[in-house]
Design a protein around this motif. Structure first.
Motif, PDB file in Angstrom:
ATOM      1  N   ILE A 199      35.503  21.443  31.691  1.00  0.00           N
ATOM      2  CA  ILE A 199      34.823  20.931  30.620  1.00  0.00           C
ATOM      3  C   ILE A 199      34.579  19.540  30.632  1.00  0.00           C
ATOM      4  CG2 ILE A 199      34.722  20.720  28.055  1.00  0.00           C
ATOM      5  CD1 ILE A 199      37.009  23.051  28.319  1.00  0.00           C
ATOM      6  N   ASN A 208      32.867  18.029  22.981  1.00  0.00           N
ATOM      7  CA  ASN A 208      33.262  19.170  23.549  1.00  0.00           C
ATOM      8  C   ASN A 208      34.922  19.183  23.670  1.00  0.00           C
ATOM      9  OD1 ASN A 208      30.844  20.311  24.438  1.00  0.00           O
ATOM     10  ND2 ASN A 208      31.058  18.886  26.329  1.00  0.00           N
ATOM     11  N   GLU A 211      34.059  20.690  19.094  1.00  0.00           N
ATOM     12  CA  GLU A 211      32.882  21.189  18.813  1.00  0.00           C
ATOM     13  C   GLU A 211      31.795  21.020  20.109  1.00  0.00           C
ATOM     14  OE1 GLU A 211      31.250  19.832  15.082  1.00  0.00           O
ATOM     15  OE2 GLU A 211      32.367  20.761  13.695  1.00  0.00           O
ATOM     16  N   SER A 212      30.963  21.822  20.239  1.00  0.00           N
ATOM     17  CA  SER A 212      30.087  21.550  21.457  1.00  0.00           C
ATOM     18  C   SER A 212      29.334  20.443  21.110  1.00  0.00           C
ATOM     19  CB  SER A 212      29.130  22.784  21.417  1.00  0.00           C
ATOM     20  OG  SER A 212      30.004  23.879  21.914  1.00  0.00           O
ATOM     21  N   GLY A 221      30.003  26.483  28.340  1.00  0.00           N
ATOM     22  CA  GLY A 221      31.558  27.008  28.383  1.00  0.00           C
ATOM     23  C   GLY A 221      31.981  26.524  27.107  1.00  0.00           C
ATOM     24  N   PRO A 222      33.247  27.101  26.886  1.00  0.00           N
ATOM     25  CA  PRO A 222      33.973  26.555  25.597  1.00  0.00           C
ATOM     26  C   PRO A 222      34.274  25.280  25.383  1.00  0.00           C
ATOM     27  CG  PRO A 222      35.410  27.498  27.250  1.00  0.00           C
ATOM     28  CD  PRO A 222      34.240  27.651  27.941  1.00  0.00           C
ATOM     29  N   THR A 223      34.644  24.632  24.149  1.00  0.00           N
ATOM     30  CA  THR A 223      35.244  23.621  23.911  1.00  0.00           C
ATOM     31  C   THR A 223      36.548  23.641  24.531  1.00  0.00           C
ATOM     32  OG1 THR A 223      35.886  23.945  21.658  1.00  0.00           O
ATOM     33  CG2 THR A 223      33.509  22.983  22.065  1.00  0.00           C
ATOM     34  N   GLU A 226      38.616  25.924  21.931  1.00  0.00           N
ATOM     35  CA  GLU A 226      38.293  27.362  22.020  1.00  0.00           C
ATOM     36  C   GLU A 226      39.016  27.506  23.209  1.00  0.00           C
ATOM     37  OE1 GLU A 226      33.611  27.197  20.412  1.00  0.00           O
ATOM     38  OE2 GLU A 226      34.066  27.001  22.419  1.00  0.00           O
ATOM     39  N   TYR A 227      38.964  26.989  24.138  1.00  0.00           N
ATOM     40  CA  TYR A 227      40.029  27.641  25.255  1.00  0.00           C
ATOM     41  C   TYR A 227      41.293  27.571  25.016  1.00  0.00           C
ATOM     42  CZ  TYR A 227      42.468  27.701  29.914  1.00  0.00           C
ATOM     43  OH  TYR A 227      43.100  28.130  30.888  1.00  0.00           O
ATOM     44  N   ASN A 230      42.559  30.464  22.763  1.00  0.00           N
ATOM     45  CA  ASN A 230      42.312  32.036  23.378  1.00  0.00           C
ATOM     46  C   ASN A 230      43.009  32.222  24.687  1.00  0.00           C
ATOM     47  OD1 ASN A 230      40.415  33.279  21.220  1.00  0.00           O
ATOM     48  ND2 ASN A 230      39.411  31.085  21.587  1.00  0.00           N
TER      49      ASN A 230
END
Length: 633
Positions: A199, A208, A211-212, A221-223, A226-227, A230
């Motif tokens: 990232i 990131n 928020e992006s 990809g995910p922030t 977010e990673y 999940n």
């Protein structure tokens, strides 16, 4: 109509229930010094609204006072609690922080980046599910980045986030990010790390993190958040592993109840299932499962429970309960990886304590196969491990233990190493597999035992262990003692340091590691002579307390007599019968005890001889009187 207070109470109750059902992710931030680990954690705490008003006010005041971020909030100050850390702008200790989001709860360990604090990183990583590896975009991969990544792979972390931080300082360059990502993935593949997400990030600016970022439109990809929200939890996979519960406490409040308490570290159990207790191998069935909520029909990984069994069998703290059809292996010799954390080097043959689960027992590293260069992953020949070094060796324990390979189960395959004298933790390790000889080599029962040998000789065998500086007079006094005992009809044998080095130990030098092995071999020979019913005199400098204690532990109570021939270094040098001190002073003799290698005098010897006041004849007479009084006759 409900009162406002009732509505508030209901809201609180719903909130508490929600918190209980959330999953918990443990992760660690690591990397080299000043890569922004503390700043990132501070940003996560700030963005997740986990700060009270007074904390936020203190952060604003401290940020202005420190002035390190040009008047902006310095999020690292939320984590770096020690005054030494704040003054230097580095992290020294492991800082644990808790925060949560709507999806998940988190415990994050902020670990030190400096090489001398690598042992702290191991502590933080030992319970982590995910490693967030920060890399300064301006510097790229550094030695400590590689070391921390290698340690993370050894400790069993399989999920890694590579946070290429401070990207704002390189103009949010896509080329810089992709170069670092490619370099890291190449290194990670060599150490078995494959589940990697990279990232581009600025922890200070928030790019990131939650928020992006508009500054990295090329990244899809995910922030980080977010990673983290999940990624699969380790407990979910451990729940599918074979059942393991190390016994922490045998609960016996009265004669009508016997329960075995502990935390389930993997798998699940139900009433009526057949279990096996290791290392004894005895089997029974689960009669009941008791938790803080009362009796249950089943329990899963992560729960603290008390188990009762249908049969009365002997179970002790440190035993492991498993399902009978999926037991652990049992052995006393292993190949293992060692991460050394002690200021003093790890020496093969030196006795340590090994703690695995709730069991503590004696351990030695029989042989060190190699140590690892963390930059190149090259396996290097080595006799010792220094602070922060990593190696692979063969371990020998004084008892057989139940275990899983660390790759299969951290709790039943991971251990720490403890110094016997200081009680400090000096290492951590991961078991690989049992050595074949641990199953094939057994102690052979013999009919003519120690008691039979001693009875034939009409004496009580013992070990007289003479220790002191070179030139103290050990050999002279030991020789006189043997002569006097021989004249009294006693059966003796004298093991002298110089004589033994002509044969049994001719392959050993005088390094610290070789000195340890020298004493280990002699102690084992002395034990065999003890079995033969002899009074064995051992005359060695034996400079280290650990090895003398190891020798004492090989004998039974009352069979080991430590004799300290106490002579000052000045007097020993004046005598210098072999001219060794003069050579050592000229630099011709390295690792000489008292000059450039330490001597650790006994703390509480059985006999202390001061050669400045006692003649050799008087000292020998005193020792013989002590031995005869102790052994009878």
């Amino acid at each position: 109509m409900k009162q406002a207070s009732d509505l508030i109470a209901e809201d609180v109750q719903r909130y508490l229930q929600l918190q209980q059902t959330k999953g918990l992710l443990r992760f660690i931030t690591c990397g080299s010094v000043d890569d922004g680990k503390s700043t990132l954690i501070g940003r996560l705490l700030y963005e997740s609204k986990m700060l009270f008003e007074d904390q936020l006010g203190q952060l604003e005041a401290d940020s202005k006072k420190m002035g390190t971020q040009g008047g902006e909030l310095d999020f690292a100050l939320l984590v770096d609690g020690l005054s030494a850390e704040r003054e230097q702008g580095i992290t020294i200790d492991v800082a644990y922080r808790f925060f949560s989001t709507d999806k998940r709860k988190f415990i994050v360990a902020d670990t030190p980046g400096h090489e001398q604090y690598t042992r702290n990183m191991v502590t933080g990583a030992s319970t982590a599910d995910v490693a967030v590896m920060l890399i300064d975009a301006r510097k790229g991969l550094l030695t400590q980045t590689r070391r921390h990544s290698y340690l993370a792979s050894l400790i069993g972390i399989r999920q890694v986030v590579v946070a290429v931080n401070k990207l704002d300082m390189v103009g949010y360059s896509q080329a810089v990010f992709e170069r670092i990502e490619a370099e890291y993935r190449e290194f990670a593949a060599q150490i078995g790390l494959h589940n990697i997400v990279c990232i581009p990030m600025s922890a200070l600016r928030g790019d990131n993190v939650i928020e992006s970022s508009v500054h990295t439109p090329w990244y899809q990809g995910p922030t980080l958040m977010e990673y983290l929200e999940n990624v699969p939890l380790e407990d979910e996979t451990l729940g599918q592993s074979p059942f393991r519960m190390p016994v922490q406490w045998v609960n016996r409040p009265n004669l009508n109840f016997r329960g075995y308490a502990g935390s389930i570290v993997s798998g699940a159990i139900r009433c009526g299932e057949r279990i096996r207790v290791l290392p004894s191998g005895k089997e029974s069935r689960i009669a009941s499962i008791i938790t803080t909520s009362g009796e249950q029909q089943g329990a899963i990984c992560g729960q603290a429970v008390t188990l009762t069994l249908e049969d009365e069998i002997d179970i002790s703290r440190g035993d492991v309960i498993a399902l009978s059809d999926a037991p652990l292996a049992v052995a006393d010799q292993f190949e293992a990886t060692l991460v050394w954390m002690g200021e003093e080097p790890m020496l093969p043959g030196r006795p340590y304590l090994l703690k695995i689960g709730s069991r503590t027992l004696g351990m030695t590293c029989a042989t060190l196969k190699y140590k690892v260069n963390v930059n190149t992953l090259e396996q290097l020949a080595a006799k010792t491990l220094e602070l922060n070094e990593i190696g692979v060796g063969n371990l020998s324990l004084d008892q057989a233990i139940p275990f899983d390979a660390y790759a299969d189960n951290r709790d039943t395959g991971g251990f720490i190493v403890i110094d016997r004298l200081s009680n400090n933790t000096v290492g951590a390790g991961m078991l690989h597999f049992a050595l074949r000889r641990s199953q094939n080599v057994h102690w052979q029962a013999i009919d003519v035992n120690r008691q039979a040998h001693a009875a034939l000789k009409g004496q009580t065998p013992c070990i007289l262990w003479f220790t002191g500086l070179s030139g103290a007079g050990k050999s002279t006094i030991a020789n006189l003692v043997e002569r006097k005992l021989h004249a009294l009809g006693r059966h003796t044998y004298l093991l002298d340091g110089d004589n033994v080095r002509h044969g049994l130990n001719k392959d050993l030098g005088f390094s610290e590691a070789d000195r340890v092995e020298n004493i280990r071999r002699v102690a084992e020979v002395a034990r065999l002579m003890l079995d033969a019913g002899l009074i064995t005199l051992v005359s060695f400098i034996s400079p280290f307390r650990s090895e003398r204690e190891m020798a004492r532990n090989l004998a039974s109570d009352g069979e080991f007599i430590e004799i300290f021939i106490d002579t000052s270094i000045e007097v020993a040098e004046q005598r210098d019968p072999k001219g060794l001190y003069k050579k050592a002073r000229r630099g011709e003799l390295k690792n000489f005890t008292g000059i450039d290698s330490p001597y650790e005098p006994p703390v509480n010897p059985d006999i202390c001889i001061d050669t400045c006041t006692d003649t050799a004849e008087a000292a020998a007479e005193r020792i013989v009187e002590h031995v005869l009084a102790k052994l009878g006759g």
